[in-house]
Scaffold this active site. Structure first.
Site, PDB file in Angstrom:
ATOM      1  N   ASN A   9      46.654  39.477  47.407  1.00 48.91           N
ATOM      2  CA  ASN A   9      47.264  37.977  47.418  1.00 48.91           C
ATOM      3  C   ASN A   9      46.117  38.512  45.525  1.00 48.91           C
ATOM      4  O   ASN A   9      45.466  38.180  45.548  1.00 48.91           O
ATOM      5  CB  ASN A   9      46.997  37.266  48.084  1.00 48.91           C
ATOM      6  CG  ASN A   9      46.802  35.647  47.350  1.00 48.91           C
ATOM      7  OD1 ASN A   9      47.596  35.966  46.659  1.00 48.91           O
ATOM      8  ND2 ASN A   9      46.868  35.003  47.980  1.00 48.91           N
ATOM      9  N   LYS A  11      47.011  36.510  43.348  1.00 46.75           N
ATOM     10  CA  LYS A  11      46.984  34.217  42.733  1.00 46.75           C
ATOM     11  C   LYS A  11      47.391  34.174  41.402  1.00 46.75           C
ATOM     12  O   LYS A  11      48.663  34.602  41.291  1.00 46.75           O
ATOM     13  CB  LYS A  11      46.082  33.683  43.246  1.00 46.75           C
ATOM     14  CG  LYS A  11      45.239  34.166  44.795  1.00 46.75           C
ATOM     15  CD  LYS A  11      43.736  34.168  44.730  1.00 46.75           C
ATOM     16  CE  LYS A  11      43.584  34.340  45.917  1.00 46.75           C
ATOM     17  NZ  LYS A  11      41.761  33.625  46.566  1.00 46.75           N
ATOM     18  N   HIS A  95      47.528  28.425  52.609  1.00 46.82           N
ATOM     19  CA  HIS A  95      46.663  28.947  51.685  1.00 46.82           C
ATOM     20  C   HIS A  95      46.232  28.353  51.475  1.00 46.82           C
ATOM     21  O   HIS A  95      46.277  27.195  50.970  1.00 46.82           O
ATOM     22  CB  HIS A  95      47.125  30.143  50.808  1.00 46.82           C
ATOM     23  CG  HIS A  95      46.228  31.071  50.683  1.00 46.82           C
ATOM     24  ND1 HIS A  95      44.959  30.034  49.799  1.00 46.82           N
ATOM     25  CD2 HIS A  95      45.744  32.237  50.490  1.00 46.82           C
ATOM     26  CE1 HIS A  95      43.887  30.802  49.338  1.00 46.82           C
ATOM     27  NE2 HIS A  95      44.394  32.052  50.032  1.00 46.82           N
ATOM     28  N   GLU A  97      44.176  27.351  49.289  1.00 45.34           N
ATOM     29  CA  GLU A  97      44.313  27.133  47.804  1.00 45.34           C
ATOM     30  C   GLU A  97      45.048  26.178  47.512  1.00 45.34           C
ATOM     31  O   GLU A  97      45.568  24.896  47.388  1.00 45.34           O
ATOM     32  CB  GLU A  97      44.406  28.175  46.590  1.00 45.34           C
ATOM     33  CG  GLU A  97      42.745  28.345  46.572  1.00 45.34           C
ATOM     34  CD  GLU A  97      42.926  30.660  46.016  1.00 45.34           C
ATOM     35  OE1 GLU A  97      43.956  30.341  46.012  1.00 45.34           O
ATOM     36  OE2 GLU A  97      41.687  31.011  46.639  1.00 45.34           O
ATOM     37  N   GLU A 167      41.593  33.246  56.674  1.00 50.10           N
ATOM     38  CA  GLU A 167      40.649  33.180  55.686  1.00 50.10           C
ATOM     39  C   GLU A 167      39.276  32.149  56.108  1.00 50.10           C
ATOM     40  O   GLU A 167      40.099  30.815  55.286  1.00 50.10           O
ATOM     41  CB  GLU A 167      41.181  33.069  54.776  1.00 50.10           C
ATOM     42  CG  GLU A 167      42.467  33.828  54.965  1.00 50.10           C
ATOM     43  CD  GLU A 167      42.827  34.563  53.701  1.00 50.10           C
ATOM     44  OE1 GLU A 167      42.884  35.441  52.574  1.00 50.10           O
ATOM     45  OE2 GLU A 167      43.536  33.207  52.332  1.00 50.10           O
ATOM     46  N   GLY A 173      36.795  34.363  47.591  1.00 51.33           N
ATOM     47  CA  GLY A 173      36.111  34.421  46.015  1.00 51.33           C
ATOM     48  C   GLY A 173      34.612  33.904  45.865  1.00 51.33           C
ATOM     49  O   GLY A 173      34.264  34.105  44.934  1.00 51.33           O
ATOM     50  N   SER A 213      36.833  37.735  50.845  1.00 53.96           N
ATOM     51  CA  SER A 213      35.972  38.422  49.970  1.00 53.96           C
ATOM     52  C   SER A 213      36.104  39.906  50.446  1.00 53.96           C
ATOM     53  O   SER A 213      34.894  40.613  50.878  1.00 53.96           O
ATOM     54  CB  SER A 213      34.620  38.061  49.587  1.00 53.96           C
ATOM     55  OG  SER A 213      34.185  37.157  49.221  1.00 53.96           O
TER      56      SER A 213
HETATM   57  P1  13P Z   1      39.637  37.132  47.998  1.00 57.72           P
HETATM   58  O1  13P Z   1      39.514  38.138  48.810  1.00 57.72           O
HETATM   59  O2  13P Z   1      38.821  37.168  46.043  1.00 57.72           O
HETATM   60  O3  13P Z   1      37.876  36.273  48.669  1.00 57.72           O
HETATM   61  O4  13P Z   1      40.194  36.163  47.998  1.00 57.72           O
HETATM   62  C1  13P Z   1      40.921  36.269  49.459  1.00 57.72           C
HETATM   63  C2  13P Z   1      42.142  35.715  49.954  1.00 57.72           C
HETATM   64  O5  13P Z   1      42.183  34.120  49.552  1.00 57.72           O
HETATM   65  C3  13P Z   1      43.426  36.034  49.822  1.00 57.72           C
HETATM   66  O6  13P Z   1      44.952  35.382  49.664  1.00 57.72           O
END
Ligand code: 13P
Length: 252
Positions: A9, A11, A95, A97, A167, A173, A213
Site C-alpha cells: 500500500n 498510500k 483502512h 487512515e 492492522e 508507520g 511496520s
Molecule cells: P506501514 O507498513 O508503513 O506501517 O503501513 C502499514 C499500512 O498501513 C498498510 O496498509
C-alpha cells in the site's frame, strides 16, 4: 488453496514515473519470487489504468479506496465498476487512515463492500484497534465488532476475492510492530470469527494479512504463525528490494 499474499500500500507516495520504475524492477526480479505467494500492490489511484497496461503479469493491482456510491452525480468519486474496467482486481476497504481522516465509518465500509461485490471487485477488508484499546485489553471485542458490522448480511465470500488485513493502528508507520505472538493470537481469533460466520472450511481458505511496520527484518517471524498468511505493507513496499524480501519470507 494458496493463502499467501503480500500486498503493498503506497498510500500517497510516488510519481507516475517512479511507479513505472517500481513495476519494471518487479518484472526484472520476477524469477526470484516464490510461486506460492500472490503479490498485490495499491498505487495512487490516478496511475491505476496506465499501470494496468504496463504491470508485470505476476503483480495484481489494487485500489487504495473505492466509492460507496454507484454511477451518477457524485463528483470526485470512482466506482468499483470503473476500477474493474481499468484492470484493477481489488480495493482496500476500511483502512484506519480512511476511517480516521475521511469518514469511512462502519456503515460506509458496508456500502463499499456491497459495491465491490456487485462489480466483481475483490475486497481487502482492513480492521485494527487503537493503542488505548490494546492497553485496555479489549482489542478482540473491537475487532469482532468491526468485522461483524462489516460482514453483517454476507452469507458467503469467494476466498480468492476476499481478504482480511489486521492492522493494529499503533503499529502503522510507527516502527512499532505487533509481536509475532500478538499478531498470531489476533489472526487465530479472526479466523475463528470467520468460521462462526462462514463455516470453518471457508474460514480456512481466507487469507488474513498482518499490517503495521512489517519489514524484511520481522516478516519471517510474523509469517511463521499458522494464521498469518502474509502482509499488507506500507513503507517497506515503496522499494522493491525490501518488498521482494518480504514476499520471499511469505513463501517460506
Ligand atoms: P506501514 O507498513 O508503513 O506501517 O503501513 C502499514 C499500512 O498501513 C498498510 O496498509
Amino acid at each position: 488453496m494458496m493463502r499467501n499474499i503480500v500486498a503493498g500500500n503506497w498510500k500517497s507516495n510516488k510519481s507516475i514515473n517512479e511507479s513505472r520504475e517500481w513495476m519494471n524492477e518487479m518484472s526484472e526480479l520476477a524469477s526470484e519470487l516464490p510461486s506460492d505467494v500472490r503479490v498485490m500492490v495499491a498505487p495512487p489511484t490516478p496511475y491505476l489504468a496506465a499501470l494496468a497496461e504496463s504491470k508485470p503479469s505476476n503483480v495484481i493491482l489494487a485500489s487504495q479506496n473505492v466509492s460507496a456510491t454507484n454511477t451518477g452525480a457524485y463528483t470526485g468519486e470512482y466506482t468499483a465498476e470503473m476500477l474493474v474496467s481499468c484492470g484493477v482486481s481489488f480495493a482496500l476497504i476500511g483502512h484506519s487512515e480512511r476511517r480516521e481522516y475521511y469518514g469511512d465509518s462502519d456503515s460506509v465500509v458496508v456500502e463499499k463492500i456491497s459495491r465491490c461485490v456487485e462489480a466483481g471487485l475483490g475486497v481487502v477488508l482492513c480492521c485494527g484497534e487503537q493503542l488505548e484499546i490494546r492497553k485496555a485489553g479489549t482489542h478482540e471485542d473491537m475487532i469482532s465488532a468491526q468485522l461483524n458490522y462489516a460482514l453483517n448480511g454476507i452469507t458467503d465470500v469467494d476466498p480468492l476475492n476476499f481478504v482480511i488485513a489486521y492492522e493494529p493502528i499503533w503499529a502503522i508507520g510507527t516502527g512499532l510492530t505487533a509481536s509475532a505472538e500478538q499478531a498470531g493470537e489476533m489472526h487465530t481469533f479472526i479466523r475463528k470469527l470467520l468460521g462462526e460466520k462462514f463455516g470453518s472450511y471457508r474460514a480456512g481458505q481466507i487469507s488474513i494479512l498482518y499490517g503495521g511496520s512489517c519489514k524484511p527484518s520481522n516478516a519471517s517471524e510474523l509469517f511463521a504463525n499458522e494464521d498469518v498468511d502474509g502482509g499488507l505493507i506500507g513503507g517497506a513496499s515503496l522499494n522493491t528490494a525490501d518488498f521482494i524480501k518480504i514476499i520471499i519470507a511469505a513463501g517460506e
